[in-house]
Write a protein that holds these residues in place. Structure first.
Motif, PDB file in Angstrom:
ATOM      1  N   GLU A   1       0.737  -1.341  -0.047  1.00 21.97           N
ATOM      2  CA  GLU A   1       0.079  -0.037   0.015  1.00 21.97           C
ATOM      3  C   GLU A   1       0.830   1.207  -0.052  1.00 21.97           C
ATOM      4  O   GLU A   1       1.943   1.288   0.687  1.00 21.97           O
ATOM      5  CB  GLU A   1      -1.002   0.075   1.222  1.00 21.97           C
ATOM      6  CG  GLU A   1      -0.290   0.242   2.669  1.00 21.97           C
ATOM      7  CD  GLU A   1      -1.201   0.253   3.732  1.00 21.97           C
ATOM      8  OE1 GLU A   1      -2.447   0.324   3.537  1.00 21.97           O
ATOM      9  OE2 GLU A   1      -0.915   0.281   4.806  1.00 21.97           O
ATOM     10  N   PHE A   2       0.432   2.163  -0.483  1.00 20.41           N
ATOM     11  CA  PHE A   2       0.905   3.540  -0.510  1.00 20.41           C
ATOM     12  C   PHE A   2       0.994   4.333   0.836  1.00 20.41           C
ATOM     13  O   PHE A   2      -0.018   4.316   1.604  1.00 20.41           O
ATOM     14  CB  PHE A   2       0.088   4.513  -1.776  1.00 20.41           C
ATOM     15  CG  PHE A   2       0.482   5.908  -1.539  1.00 20.41           C
ATOM     16  CD1 PHE A   2      -0.337   6.880  -0.885  1.00 20.41           C
ATOM     17  CD2 PHE A   2       1.814   6.198  -2.279  1.00 20.41           C
ATOM     18  CE1 PHE A   2       0.223   8.161  -0.882  1.00 20.41           C
ATOM     19  CE2 PHE A   2       2.214   7.734  -2.374  1.00 20.41           C
ATOM     20  CZ  PHE A   2       1.398   8.534  -1.741  1.00 20.41           C
ATOM     21  N   VAL A   3       2.114   4.969   0.916  1.00 21.43           N
ATOM     22  CA  VAL A   3       2.436   5.649   2.329  1.00 21.43           C
ATOM     23  C   VAL A   3       2.437   7.030   1.971  1.00 21.43           C
ATOM     24  O   VAL A   3       1.837   7.837   2.533  1.00 21.43           O
ATOM     25  CB  VAL A   3       3.475   5.248   3.170  1.00 21.43           C
ATOM     26  CG1 VAL A   3       3.880   6.022   4.248  1.00 21.43           C
ATOM     27  CG2 VAL A   3       3.376   3.504   3.488  1.00 21.43           C
ATOM     28  N   ALA A   4       3.481   7.445   0.916  1.00 21.28           N
ATOM     29  CA  ALA A   4       3.833   9.057   0.953  1.00 21.28           C
ATOM     30  C   ALA A   4       4.406   9.000  -0.499  1.00 21.28           C
ATOM     31  O   ALA A   4       5.230   7.994  -0.726  1.00 21.28           O
ATOM     32  CB  ALA A   4       4.643   9.240   2.031  1.00 21.28           C
ATOM     33  N   PHE A   5       4.628  10.106  -1.075  1.00 24.06           N
ATOM     34  CA  PHE A   5       5.388  10.413  -2.242  1.00 24.06           C
ATOM     35  C   PHE A   5       5.844  12.092  -2.038  1.00 24.06           C
ATOM     36  O   PHE A   5       5.243  12.956  -1.455  1.00 24.06           O
ATOM     37  CB  PHE A   5       4.838  10.110  -3.522  1.00 24.06           C
ATOM     38  CG  PHE A   5       3.342  10.713  -3.734  1.00 24.06           C
ATOM     39  CD1 PHE A   5       2.444  10.163  -4.526  1.00 24.06           C
ATOM     40  CD2 PHE A   5       3.252  12.388  -3.836  1.00 24.06           C
ATOM     41  CE1 PHE A   5       1.374  10.778  -5.095  1.00 24.06           C
ATOM     42  CE2 PHE A   5       2.151  12.945  -4.069  1.00 24.06           C
ATOM     43  CZ  PHE A   5       1.165  12.166  -4.864  1.00 24.06           C
ATOM     44  N   ILE A   6       6.809  12.464  -2.844  1.00 26.02           N
ATOM     45  CA  ILE A   6       7.638  13.342  -2.970  1.00 26.02           C
ATOM     46  C   ILE A   6       8.084  13.685  -4.395  1.00 26.02           C
ATOM     47  O   ILE A   6       8.570  12.871  -5.100  1.00 26.02           O
ATOM     48  CB  ILE A   6       8.823  13.529  -2.021  1.00 26.02           C
ATOM     49  CG1 ILE A   6       9.194  15.168  -1.801  1.00 26.02           C
ATOM     50  CG2 ILE A   6       9.846  12.585  -2.054  1.00 26.02           C
ATOM     51  CD1 ILE A   6      10.022  15.323  -0.671  1.00 26.02           C
ATOM     52  N   ASN A   7       8.080  15.054  -4.803  1.00 24.35           N
ATOM     53  CA  ASN A   7       8.279  15.071  -6.088  1.00 24.35           C
ATOM     54  C   ASN A   7       9.906  15.512  -6.217  1.00 24.35           C
ATOM     55  O   ASN A   7      10.649  15.391  -5.234  1.00 24.35           O
ATOM     56  CB  ASN A   7       7.733  16.466  -6.618  1.00 24.35           C
ATOM     57  CG  ASN A   7       8.073  17.682  -6.325  1.00 24.35           C
ATOM     58  OD1 ASN A   7       8.654  17.915  -5.181  1.00 24.35           O
ATOM     59  ND2 ASN A   7       7.658  18.998  -6.841  1.00 24.35           N
TER      60      ASN A   7
END
Length: 123
Positions: free
Chosen positions: A46-52
């Motif tokens: 499962e997805f937790v976090a993203f950053i560009n």
């Protein structure tokens, strides 16, 4: 290609903090988005976090938004996940992932993955 190595996992008690770090190497000059996912035993990743790429835009899943923070050190090509007030349900293998292009929450959109870091939270 991009190679990813996670570090910082471990065994902690509920309420403690951990900081995971993901070091990227290889073709890191081309802009990419980074993300953290987690996978509990027997469950889907499962997805937790993203950053560009520039580190100026982030998104954290609703389930952990009040406790987890994602950040990036551009000079060192590292992406960190600060996890506070950990709960037993946070126990999982945490994976760092990278994709060339915009940020996505779907795991199938990511091209490169680290080997994973085990986080275990005891009650």
């Amino acid at each position: 290609q991009v190679q990813l190595v996670e570090s910082g996992g471990g065994l902690v008690q509920a309420g403690a903090s951990l900081r995971l770090s993901c070091a990227a190497s290889g073709r890191t000059s081309r802009p990419y988005s980074s993300a953290w996912f987690r996978q509990e035993s027997g469950r889907e990743r499962e997805f937790v976090a993203f950053i560009n790429w520039s580190g100026t835009t982030t998104y954290v899943a609703d389930t952990v938004r009040d406790r987890f923070t994602i950040s990036k050190n551009i000079a060192e090509n590292t992406v960190d996940l600060q996890m506070d007030s950990l709960k037993p349900e946070d126990t999982a293998v945490y994976y760092c992932a990278v994709r060339y292009g915009t940020m996505e929450t779907s795991k199938v959109a990511y091209d490169y993955w680290g080997q994973g870091a085990q986080v275990t939270v005891s009650s």
